[in-house]
Write a protein that holds these residues in place. Sequence first.
Motif, PDB file in Angstrom:
ATOM      1  N   ASP A  44       0.625  -1.055  -0.025  1.00  0.00           N
ATOM      2  CA  ASP A  44       0.038  -0.056  -0.071  1.00  0.00           C
ATOM      3  C   ASP A  44       0.739   1.372  -0.005  1.00  0.00           C
ATOM      4  O   ASP A  44       2.254   1.135  -0.149  1.00  0.00           O
ATOM      5  N   GLU A  45       0.332   2.440  -0.052  1.00  0.00           N
ATOM      6  CA  GLU A  45       0.963   3.803   0.002  1.00  0.00           C
ATOM      7  C   GLU A  45       1.920   3.866   1.108  1.00  0.00           C
ATOM      8  O   GLU A  45       2.959   4.772   0.929  1.00  0.00           O
ATOM      9  N   GLN A  46       2.159   3.242   2.204  1.00  0.00           N
ATOM     10  CA  GLN A  46       2.897   3.438   3.216  1.00  0.00           C
ATOM     11  C   GLN A  46       4.478   2.760   2.506  1.00  0.00           C
ATOM     12  O   GLN A  46       5.606   3.501   2.930  1.00  0.00           O
ATOM     13  N   PHE A  47       4.658   2.015   1.572  1.00  0.00           N
ATOM     14  CA  PHE A  47       5.536   1.510   1.085  1.00  0.00           C
ATOM     15  C   PHE A  47       6.371   2.845  -0.026  1.00  0.00           C
ATOM     16  O   PHE A  47       7.404   3.086   0.038  1.00  0.00           O
ATOM     17  N   LEU A  48       5.483   3.649  -0.291  1.00  0.00           N
ATOM     18  CA  LEU A  48       5.883   4.711  -1.354  1.00  0.00           C
ATOM     19  C   LEU A  48       6.117   5.869  -0.414  1.00  0.00           C
ATOM     20  O   LEU A  48       7.402   6.272  -0.612  1.00  0.00           O
ATOM     21  N   SER A 106       4.268  -4.794   9.654  1.00  0.00           N
ATOM     22  CA  SER A 106       3.760  -4.912   8.299  1.00  0.00           C
ATOM     23  C   SER A 106       3.294  -3.700   7.939  1.00  0.00           C
ATOM     24  O   SER A 106       3.429  -3.267   6.960  1.00  0.00           O
ATOM     25  N   SER A 107       2.308  -3.098   8.619  1.00  0.00           N
ATOM     26  CA  SER A 107       1.799  -1.708   8.483  1.00  0.00           C
ATOM     27  C   SER A 107       2.906  -0.581   8.124  1.00  0.00           C
ATOM     28  O   SER A 107       2.803   0.189   7.339  1.00  0.00           O
ATOM     29  N   SER A 108       3.888  -0.689   8.865  1.00  0.00           N
ATOM     30  CA  SER A 108       5.223   0.351   8.692  1.00  0.00           C
ATOM     31  C   SER A 108       5.849   0.406   7.379  1.00  0.00           C
ATOM     32  O   SER A 108       6.217   1.280   7.025  1.00  0.00           O
ATOM     33  N   ILE A 109       6.055  -0.918   6.753  1.00  0.00           N
ATOM     34  CA  ILE A 109       6.391  -1.006   5.696  1.00  0.00           C
ATOM     35  C   ILE A 109       5.503  -0.970   4.430  1.00  0.00           C
ATOM     36  O   ILE A 109       5.793  -1.160   3.258  1.00  0.00           O
ATOM     37  N   ARG A 115      -0.466  -7.571   6.606  1.00  0.00           N
ATOM     38  CA  ARG A 115      -1.260  -7.083   7.724  1.00  0.00           C
ATOM     39  C   ARG A 115      -2.831  -7.484   7.659  1.00  0.00           C
ATOM     40  O   ARG A 115      -3.245  -7.821   8.835  1.00  0.00           O
ATOM     41  N   ASN A 116      -3.288  -7.403   6.566  1.00  0.00           N
ATOM     42  CA  ASN A 116      -4.706  -8.131   6.465  1.00  0.00           C
ATOM     43  C   ASN A 116      -5.058  -9.618   7.209  1.00  0.00           C
ATOM     44  O   ASN A 116      -5.973  -9.866   7.584  1.00  0.00           O
TER      45      ASN A 116
END
Length: 173
Positions: A44-48, A106-109, A115-116
């Motif tokens: 998701d956008e967190q990777f960006l 998982s959310s942080s990267i 995460r789901n």
Amino acid sequence: MVRPMPHIFTSTGLPLWLLGWGAEFLRAEMSRLLALLFHQGVLDEQFLQLQQLQDESSPNFVYEVTSIYFSESEKLLRNLKLLLMEKELSDYRKIEIHLNQFMGSSSSIGANRVRNVCVTFRAATEENNRIGCLRALELLENEYYYLKNKLHEFFQIEQQRSLAARVRYPMQD
């Protein structure tokens, strides 16, 4: 689907990318792979946002952060397996603690699907559903290793692109 870089060689026997032709091709391959992972919901956008933190002073930032994530995730997966293999599984709270750590990292990267699955796994622990937990663990491992393999592929392409971009030749008369 990511296409492998063509192995086109010059008359000298050197791969074409060594002559500076491949940096843009490799950048396009990286973009295609990321687009696939976003389309599939793997990232998701967190990777960006993580990528935006990478600069010349820390050119390997994303690789280093994800390497730490993978190392810690391997430990969490091992711990989850051990807890679920206990004959008398009575403390689902311990499993939830590991899942919360897994979800947070998982959310942080930007590992969206991992995460789901953690969310689904946690729901099974809240119901003390051992079978549901075992199924969720299997799904978690599948999602995690898919992510790990795809990001490994991404970083390999990034490394090749970086090498190809650095190749400089003197101007010919």
